[in-house]
Every structure is written in structure tokens, then in C-alpha cells.
Design a protein around this motif. Structure first.
Motif, PDB file in Angstrom:
ATOM      1  N   GLU A 141       0.833  -1.196   0.000  1.00  0.00           N
ATOM      2  CA  GLU A 141       0.000   0.000   0.000  1.00  0.00           C
ATOM      3  C   GLU A 141       0.869   1.247   0.000  1.00  0.00           C
ATOM      4  N   ARG A 142       0.300   2.319  -0.509  1.00  0.00           N
ATOM      5  CA  ARG A 142       1.030   3.575  -0.567  1.00  0.00           C
ATOM      6  C   ARG A 142       1.469   4.042   0.812  1.00  0.00           C
ATOM      7  N   SER A 143       0.594   3.909   1.802  1.00  0.00           N
ATOM      8  CA  SER A 143       0.943   4.354   3.157  1.00  0.00           C
ATOM      9  C   SER A 143       2.069   3.498   3.740  1.00  0.00           C
ATOM     10  N   ALA A 144       2.099   2.209   3.385  1.00  0.00           N
ATOM     11  CA  ALA A 144       3.170   1.332   3.869  1.00  0.00           C
ATOM     12  C   ALA A 144       4.499   1.723   3.246  1.00  0.00           C
ATOM     13  N   ILE A 145       4.474   2.049   1.963  1.00  0.00           N
ATOM     14  CA  ILE A 145       5.705   2.476   1.286  1.00  0.00           C
ATOM     15  C   ILE A 145       6.198   3.787   1.872  1.00  0.00           C
ATOM     16  N   LYS A 146       5.277   4.693   2.163  1.00  0.00           N
ATOM     17  CA  LYS A 146       5.656   5.982   2.752  1.00  0.00           C
ATOM     18  C   LYS A 146       6.292   5.782   4.128  1.00  0.00           C
ATOM     19  N   ALA A 147       5.808   4.815   4.899  1.00  0.00           N
ATOM     20  CA  ALA A 147       6.376   4.543   6.225  1.00  0.00           C
ATOM     21  C   ALA A 147       7.824   4.082   6.118  1.00  0.00           C
ATOM     22  N   LEU A 148       8.184   3.464   4.993  1.00  0.00           N
ATOM     23  CA  LEU A 148       9.553   2.978   4.816  1.00  0.00           C
ATOM     24  C   LEU A 148      10.509   4.048   4.310  1.00  0.00           C
ATOM     25  N   ASP A 149       9.994   5.261   4.034  1.00  0.00           N
ATOM     26  CA  ASP A 149      10.881   6.353   3.620  1.00  0.00           C
ATOM     27  C   ASP A 149      11.946   6.607   4.679  1.00  0.00           C
TER      28      ASP A 149
ATOM     29  N   GLN B 248       1.280  -0.279   7.484  1.00  0.00           N
ATOM     30  CA  GLN B 248       2.510   0.416   7.863  1.00  0.00           C
ATOM     31  C   GLN B 248       3.257  -0.355   8.945  1.00  0.00           C
ATOM     32  N   ARG B 249       2.514  -0.818   9.932  1.00  0.00           N
ATOM     33  CA  ARG B 249       3.125  -1.582  11.032  1.00  0.00           C
ATOM     34  C   ARG B 249       3.776  -2.862  10.497  1.00  0.00           C
ATOM     35  N   LEU B 250       3.092  -3.552   9.587  1.00  0.00           N
ATOM     36  CA  LEU B 250       3.655  -4.780   9.005  1.00  0.00           C
ATOM     37  C   LEU B 250       4.897  -4.482   8.164  1.00  0.00           C
TER      38      LEU B 250
END
Length: 83
Positions: free
Chosen positions: A2-10, A24-26
Motif C-alpha cells: 500500500e502507498r501508506s506502507a511504502i511511505k512509512a519505509l521512507d 505500515q506496522r507490518l
């Protein structure tokens, strides 16, 4: 992902645990588990065979990085890795 998950990895070290959604947590948990595996695989060689100061500093740095990783996993999962 998901886009939010990718953003969390920035920046995986900069997050507020209370603001994370499940993807995001995963994603962050997967990142920190993978990083922990990389830290376990590091091997250090001191070809000069001096007083051991280099090896002690390398251990201290790796140990500190491993503890930071465990702290992040504890925030994300509620428990740290045992080993």
C-alpha cells in the motif's frame, strides 16, 4: 504494498507508533526484522591483530545497533526478539 506502507519505509526510524495503520506496522516490522538479520550476518576481521580495540569497538557498535533494532520491534510488536 500500500502507498501508506511504502511511505512509512521512507524513514523507518521516524514514526509515531500510535499513528501507524496495519500495513505500515507490518512493513516496518518486516524492515526491522530484515535489518536484524543483516546485523546477525556481519563478520568483522582485524587483520592487524593488534590490542583488540578495533574489535571491541566494532562489537559495541553492532550491539548498540542491535539494541536499537530490538527497541523498534518492541514498539511495533509489543515484544522484542529473544535472540
Amino acid at each position: 504494498a500500500e502507498r501508506s506502507a511504502i511511505k512509512a519505509l521512507d524513514d523507518p526510524a521516524a514514526y509515531d507508533p500510535s499513528d501507524l495503520n496495519k500495513p505500515q506496522r507490518l512493513a516496518l516490522t518486516g524492515f526491522w526484522l530484515a535489518w536484524q538479520g543483516e546485523l546477525r550476518a556481519v563478520r568483522v576481521l582485524d587483520p592487524a591483530c593488534g590490542s583488540g580495540a578495533f574489535l571491541l569497538e566494532a562489537f559495541d557498535q553492532l550491539h548498540a545497533a542491535y539494541l536499537r533494532c530490538n527497541d523498534r520491534l518492541k514498539e511495533l510488536q509489543g515484544q522484542a526478539s529473544l535472540f
